[in-house]
Design an enzyme around this catalytic site. Structure first.
Site, PDB file in Angstrom:
ATOM      1  N   SER A  88       6.066  -9.929  -9.900  1.00  0.00           N
ATOM      2  CA  SER A  88       6.062  -8.520 -10.345  1.00  0.00           C
ATOM      3  C   SER A  88       7.057  -7.812  -9.849  1.00  0.00           C
ATOM      4  CB  SER A  88       4.566  -8.101 -10.178  1.00  0.00           C
ATOM      5  OG  SER A  88       3.989  -8.262  -8.705  1.00  0.00           O
ATOM      6  N   HIS A 100      -0.037 -15.648 -10.825  1.00  0.00           N
ATOM      7  CA  HIS A 100       0.304 -14.538  -9.874  1.00  0.00           C
ATOM      8  C   HIS A 100      -0.738 -13.268  -9.658  1.00  0.00           C
ATOM      9  CE1 HIS A 100       2.650 -11.432  -7.754  1.00  0.00           C
ATOM     10  NE2 HIS A 100       2.907 -10.788  -8.948  1.00  0.00           N
ATOM     11  N   HIS A 138      -1.453 -20.135   1.507  1.00  0.00           N
ATOM     12  CA  HIS A 138      -0.413 -19.235   1.081  1.00  0.00           C
ATOM     13  C   HIS A 138       0.806 -19.980   1.476  1.00  0.00           C
ATOM     14  CE1 HIS A 138       1.886 -15.588   1.087  1.00  0.00           C
ATOM     15  NE2 HIS A 138       0.923 -15.169   0.583  1.00  0.00           N
ATOM     16  N   ARG A 198      -4.922  -8.990   5.330  1.00  0.00           N
ATOM     17  CA  ARG A 198      -5.410  -8.175   4.089  1.00  0.00           C
ATOM     18  C   ARG A 198      -6.923  -8.826   4.110  1.00  0.00           C
ATOM     19  NH1 ARG A 198      -1.184  -9.376  -0.577  1.00  0.00           N
ATOM     20  NH2 ARG A 198      -1.905 -11.470   0.297  1.00  0.00           N
ATOM     21  N   ASP A 244      -7.183 -12.711  -1.779  1.00  0.00           N
ATOM     22  CA  ASP A 244      -8.089 -13.000  -2.919  1.00  0.00           C
ATOM     23  C   ASP A 244      -9.564 -13.242  -2.560  1.00  0.00           C
ATOM     24  OD1 ASP A 244      -6.151 -12.084  -4.765  1.00  0.00           O
ATOM     25  OD2 ASP A 244      -5.050 -14.126  -4.505  1.00  0.00           O
TER      26      ASP A 244
END
Length: 459
Positions: free
Chosen positions: A266, A296, A342, A351, A397
């Site tokens: 993005s 994504h 990741h 996060r 996530d």
């Protein structure tokens, strides 16, 4: 405040990472103009001295592998550190949680403050943050033709398709496009881009909320913008949520999802399209189209679907042995465990840690959170046992969807829209700097396979 921030300054930079006195002006655009002049000189001097220096080599595998690891972009706003996670202007997530202004009585950073930091490199005062909140509230009205379009979309049109179409349609408001057509000087590009960026960000919550109400709340109208509220508070009100804890979650959620350096799909797409001098509305819409791709922006959705399947099969009081067995079944079937692993990070995503701390405070007894929390102990060990993945730790996530679900937002296809609203802060701040630094149209050299083979002496 000066003492707190000075300990985080590690390297010299043209943009001083300091906080000014509360009596200073709250005009973000004027402050940015000063920063841009400094940075233009800084970059020009650097390029004159080091422009021909080679900074790396590219392998054939990188060319075929999606250009992974190739240093080929400039993004001033953030950097993904393998150990510290995402760093906003060199500040880690724990640091921004501590330093950025909060709402009265709140504990989470206001996204307006993070946007100020991303643009200027300075930690803003509470007064400066309020000035941004008020500006965005004043500019939030959606053009009538966009409202009409949103209200006439069919119910089966995906929320991300509606979101990107509405953003595109707002480019009737573009001051940059008009100024360019009128022949404005290049050194003024950033100013009109800044104006567009502020207008665009202001309009995203009512656009996103209108989509949500039309799809999931029978088309009920969104609430009016309150000039005294912060951006996140107005957003959650428009969505129809009145729980102050959910508003606090949204402040945290938007802040930690705001930027992820410049190479993700993005962010890179926004940069690429904008390099052709497309206006910010068109450029951001292009980035949202990239975010809509399942590789994504669908991570939190996939995690929640997998957790729901696990919960339905085993219930919330499953034993550790049962959980391990379920994880192994997933891995042995050739699938990944959603929300773990990741490409860059080599430890738990900060996060994720921020969301976990929020959950431990606000929903410690929620069955789905407890399930996810137990998996935090189990999954990494199972993945490591395979011996194929260097980083088995959870990403953001792994918890984001769990928290949204707890507060009543169970519409998983909408989650990516929330990420899109968040990602505007980073990509649009970066776009202002692209214009300020005069970055050219992006045009990497591509090659055929035969051409590559000749280049490396394979034929």
């Amino acid at each position: 405040m000066f003492e707190e921030i000075s300990e985080y300054i590690k390297t010299p930079c043209a943009i001083a990472i300091i906080s000014r006195s509360s009596s200073s002006a709250t005009d973000l655009k004027s402050l940015l103009a000063e920063k841009i002049q400094e940075q233009q000189v800084y970059v020009k001097s650097f390029r004159e001295q080091y422009g021909s220096k080679v900074i790396g080599e590219i392998t054939v595998d990188q060319v075929y592998g999606g250009m992974r690891g190739i240093r080929g972009l400039v993004t001033e706003t953030s950097y993904l550190h393998p150990e510290d996670g995402i760093k906003f202007r060199d500040f880690t997530i724990p640091q921004i949680k501590k330093l950025l202004p909060k709402s009265p009585g709140g504990n989470e950073p206001l996204p307006e403050g993070l946007f100020w930091l991303l643009l200027t490199g300075e930690v803003p005062s509470a007064e400066e943050v309020r000035s941004v909140s008020k500006m965005w509230a004043e500019k939030a009205e959606i053009p009538p033709h966009v409202v009409t379009m949103l209200n006439n979309f069919p119910a089966h049109l995906h929320p991300m398709s509606q979101f990107t179409a509405a953003i595109m349609a707002c480019n009737t408001e573009s001051k940059f496009a008009k100024a360019y057509a009128d022949g404005v000087s290049k050194n003024m590009y950033w100013e009109y881009t800044f104006d567009d960026v502020m207008n665009l960000i202001a309009k995203l919550p009512p656009i996103a909320a209108t989509i949500y109400k039309n799809l999931y709340r029978n088309g009920s109208p969104i609430s009016a913008v309150d000039l005294e509220k912060d951006w996140s508070s107005n957003f959650t009100s428009m969505l129809g949520y009145d729980n102050p804890d959910f508003t606090e979650l949204m402040r945290l959620y938007i802040s930690i999802h705001s930027d992820h350096e410049g190479g993700n799909v993005s962010a890179h797409t926004v940069h690429l399209v904008a390099s052709a001098l497309s206006d910010p509305y068109i450029s951001f819409a292009a980035g949202i189209n990239g975010l809509a791709g399942p590789l994504h922006g669908l991570g939190s959705q996939e995690v929640l679907e997998w957790l729901t399947e696990l919960h339905n099969d085993l219930s919330s009081d499953a034993t550790e042995a049962q959980l391990k067995d379920f994880v192994w079944q997933t891995l042995k079937s050739g699938q990944v465990v959603p929300g773990f692993g990741h490409d860059v990070l080599r430890r738990t995503d900060p996060r994720y840690t921020a969301l976990r701390e929020f959950a431990l405070k606000h929903l410690p007894d929620d069955p789905m959170f407890n399930l996810a929390n137990n998996l935090y102990r189990i999954v990494p060990q199972s993945i490591l046992a395979l011996g194929k993945i260097k980083n088995p730790w959870p990403t953001v996530d792994g918890l984001s969807g769990v928290l949204l679900r707890y507060y009543g937002m169970k519409e998983i296809h909408y989650y990516t829209v929330l990420i899109g609203v968040s990602r505007a802060l980073g990509t649009m701040a970066s776009l202002v700097w692209d214009r300020a630094l005069g970055l050219p149209i992006e045009r990497p050299k591509s090659m055929t396979t035969d051409g590559l083979m000749k280049l490396v002496g394979a034929v």
